[in-house]
Design a protein around this motif. Structure first.
Motif, short mmCIF file in Angstrom:
data_model
loop_
_atom_site.label_atom_id
_atom_site.label_comp_id
_atom_site.label_asym_id
_atom_site.label_seq_id
_atom_site.Cartn_x
_atom_site.Cartn_y
_atom_site.Cartn_z
N GLU A 156 -10.24 9.98 9.46
CA GLU A 156 -10.39 9.18 8.01
C GLU A 156 -8.94 8.27 8.27
O GLU A 156 -9.35 7.05 7.50
CB GLU A 156 -10.07 10.25 7.12
CG GLU A 156 -10.02 9.37 5.61
CD GLU A 156 -9.85 10.62 4.44
OE1 GLU A 156 -9.79 10.05 3.58
OE2 GLU A 156 -9.37 11.65 5.00
N THR A 204 -10.63 -0.31 8.29
CA THR A 204 -11.47 -0.91 7.39
C THR A 204 -10.36 -2.23 6.65
O THR A 204 -10.76 -3.21 6.30
CB THR A 204 -11.65 -0.19 6.28
OG1 THR A 204 -12.59 0.95 6.99
CG2 THR A 204 -12.59 -0.60 5.19
N LEU A 205 -9.24 -1.60 6.25
CA LEU A 205 -8.35 -2.43 5.78
C LEU A 205 -8.04 -3.75 6.64
O LEU A 205 -7.85 -4.91 6.17
CB LEU A 205 -6.91 -1.56 5.68
CG LEU A 205 -5.77 -2.51 4.94
CD1 LEU A 205 -6.33 -3.23 3.36
CD2 LEU A 205 -4.57 -1.67 4.78
N TYR A 209 -3.79 4.78 -1.28
CA TYR A 209 -4.77 5.24 -0.31
C TYR A 209 -4.41 6.95 0.04
O TYR A 209 -3.34 7.10 0.46
CB TYR A 209 -5.03 4.33 0.74
CG TYR A 209 -5.82 3.19 0.43
CD1 TYR A 209 -6.96 3.17 0.14
CD2 TYR A 209 -5.24 1.98 1.12
CE1 TYR A 209 -7.67 1.82 0.08
CE2 TYR A 209 -5.88 0.73 0.82
CZ TYR A 209 -7.20 0.64 0.39
OH TYR A 209 -7.67 -0.50 0.03
N ASP A 210 -5.50 7.61 -0.03
CA ASP A 210 -5.30 9.08 0.28
C ASP A 210 -5.03 9.30 1.91
O ASP A 210 -4.16 10.02 2.18
CB ASP A 210 -6.57 9.97 -0.29
CG ASP A 210 -6.83 10.12 -1.73
OD1 ASP A 210 -5.62 9.85 -2.47
OD2 ASP A 210 -7.67 10.36 -2.26
N TRP A 211 -5.68 8.37 2.73
CA TRP A 211 -5.47 8.54 4.07
C TRP A 211 -3.84 7.95 4.55
O TRP A 211 -3.62 8.35 5.78
CB TRP A 211 -6.42 7.71 4.92
CG TRP A 211 -6.64 6.01 4.45
CD1 TRP A 211 -7.44 5.58 3.60
CD2 TRP A 211 -6.07 5.17 5.07
NE1 TRP A 211 -7.36 4.18 3.32
CE2 TRP A 211 -6.37 3.89 4.19
CE3 TRP A 211 -4.84 5.08 5.93
CZ2 TRP A 211 -5.84 2.70 4.61
CZ3 TRP A 211 -4.23 3.56 6.06
CH2 TRP A 211 -4.85 2.51 5.62
N TYR A 218 0.93 -1.11 -0.13
CA TYR A 218 -0.03 -0.12 -0.10
C TYR A 218 0.71 1.32 -0.10
O TYR A 218 1.99 1.28 0.40
CB TYR A 218 -0.90 -0.08 1.28
CG TYR A 218 -1.70 -1.17 1.43
CD1 TYR A 218 -3.12 -1.40 0.74
CD2 TYR A 218 -1.39 -2.28 2.10
CE1 TYR A 218 -3.88 -2.27 0.69
CE2 TYR A 218 -2.17 -3.36 2.14
CZ TYR A 218 -3.36 -3.57 1.52
OH TYR A 218 -4.39 -4.46 1.51
N SER A 267 1.06 5.64 -0.04
CA SER A 267 0.60 7.06 -0.19
C SER A 267 0.48 7.43 -1.54
O SER A 267 1.31 7.36 -2.56
CB SER A 267 1.64 8.06 0.52
OG SER A 267 1.61 9.33 0.49
N GLY A 283 -9.41 4.17 7.91
CA GLY A 283 -8.94 3.55 6.70
C GLY A 283 -8.10 2.39 7.00
O GLY A 283 -8.15 1.25 6.47
N ILE A 334 -1.36 -0.70 -4.02
CA ILE A 334 -2.83 0.14 -3.89
C ILE A 334 -2.46 1.28 -3.29
O ILE A 334 -1.77 1.43 -2.04
CB ILE A 334 -3.66 -0.61 -3.05
CG1 ILE A 334 -4.02 -2.00 -3.86
CG2 ILE A 334 -4.86 -0.06 -2.83
CD1 ILE A 334 -4.75 -2.90 -2.91
N CYS A 365 4.95 5.19 3.25
CA CYS A 365 4.04 6.37 3.58
C CYS A 365 5.16 7.16 3.98
O CYS A 365 6.22 7.59 3.65
CB CYS A 365 2.98 6.13 4.43
SG CYS A 365 3.09 5.14 5.92
#
Length: 242
Positions: A126, A133-134, A67-69, A42, A44, A130, A65, A166
């Motif tokens: 958020e 949820t992941l 993710y904005d968060w 994942y 940024s 995030g 992948i 990130c």
């Protein structure tokens, strides 16, 4: 399950990419990452994180992948001591150590310093939402301060690894959420060098309840092996790299 947070390599913030040293760090990092068995990467959306990830992903013929968060938690605020505008950490120790709210992982956002920027609270929520949820997709569902481990989805997953490329600030926001620690404490007290590797493992104990524990924090073994000095970008003192 294992979570690995990688801070981007030495940045050139002016172009949201890396310095020449940063690109050398990214190549040495790839020498390390290429040996990992990774379930999913994942990343940024910011350029310095993508440029850090690119050599590692290329070695493994993988994609990340985005993710904005996972972008840096760089929502500006006014420093109460200096009056300067900067990211929501790096306070003077004589100030932050006296703020009880900074130690409260549930209520730190209600401190006037953070309420002054209305973006901080929603961005924090958020990011927490995030990561939760992941993790739920992998069988770890948050319930208050712990995670309920699905006995089927999390069976024999001690060596399942997911990797996040990130930033320093957001890494410590997410780690603070996982550990139940206010991110301000982590951001003030821990330095994660550029390209460093931080590893958390989910420990499942009794009754399918899991909690995350840090096993490695801010490791730069790949730089030492490659003869590349540790960057001091983001530190306020000399970084020991021998």
């Amino acid at each position: 399950m294992r979570l690995i947070f990688i801070r981007h390599c030495e940045p050139d913030y002016s172009i949201d990419s890396l310095t020449q040293k940063g690109f050398r760090e990214a190549a040495l990092l790839a020498d390390r990452v290429q040996h990992w068995d990774v379930e999913q990467f994942y990343c940024s959306p910011l350029g310095r994180a993508r440029d850090t990830a690119r050599p590692s992903l290329a070695r493994l013929h993988r994609e990340a992948i985005v993710y904005d968060w996972l972008q840096e938690f760089s929502y500006r605020m006014k420093d109460p001591t200096t009056g300067k505008i900067h990211v929501p950490w790096d306070y003077m120790p004589e100030y932050w150590t006296k703020q009880d709210a900074f130690y409260d992982h549930r209520g730190w956002m209600n401190h006037p310093v953070f309420l002054a920027n209305p973006e901080i609270g929603p961005a924090y929520e958020e990011a927490c939402r995030g990561i939760d949820t992941l993790l739920a997709r992998y069988g770890y569902t948050r319930e208050e301060e712990v995670y309920l481990a699905d006995p089927v989805l999390t069976a024999d997953d001690d060596d399942k690894t997911i990797v996040f490329f990130c930033h320093l600030g957001i890494s410590l926001v997410l780690i603070g959420h996982l550990l139940g620690i206010a991110p301000i404490q982590l951001q003030q007290c821990f330095y994660l060098p550029p390209s460093s590797v931080t590893i958390l493992n989910a420990e499942k104990r009794l009754h399918d309840v899991a909690f995350f524990r840090v096993q490695v924090m801010g490791d730069t073994t790949h730089l030492r092996i490659g003869g590349e000095p540790v960057s001091e970008m983001g530190a306020f003192s000399r970084v020991f790299s021998s």
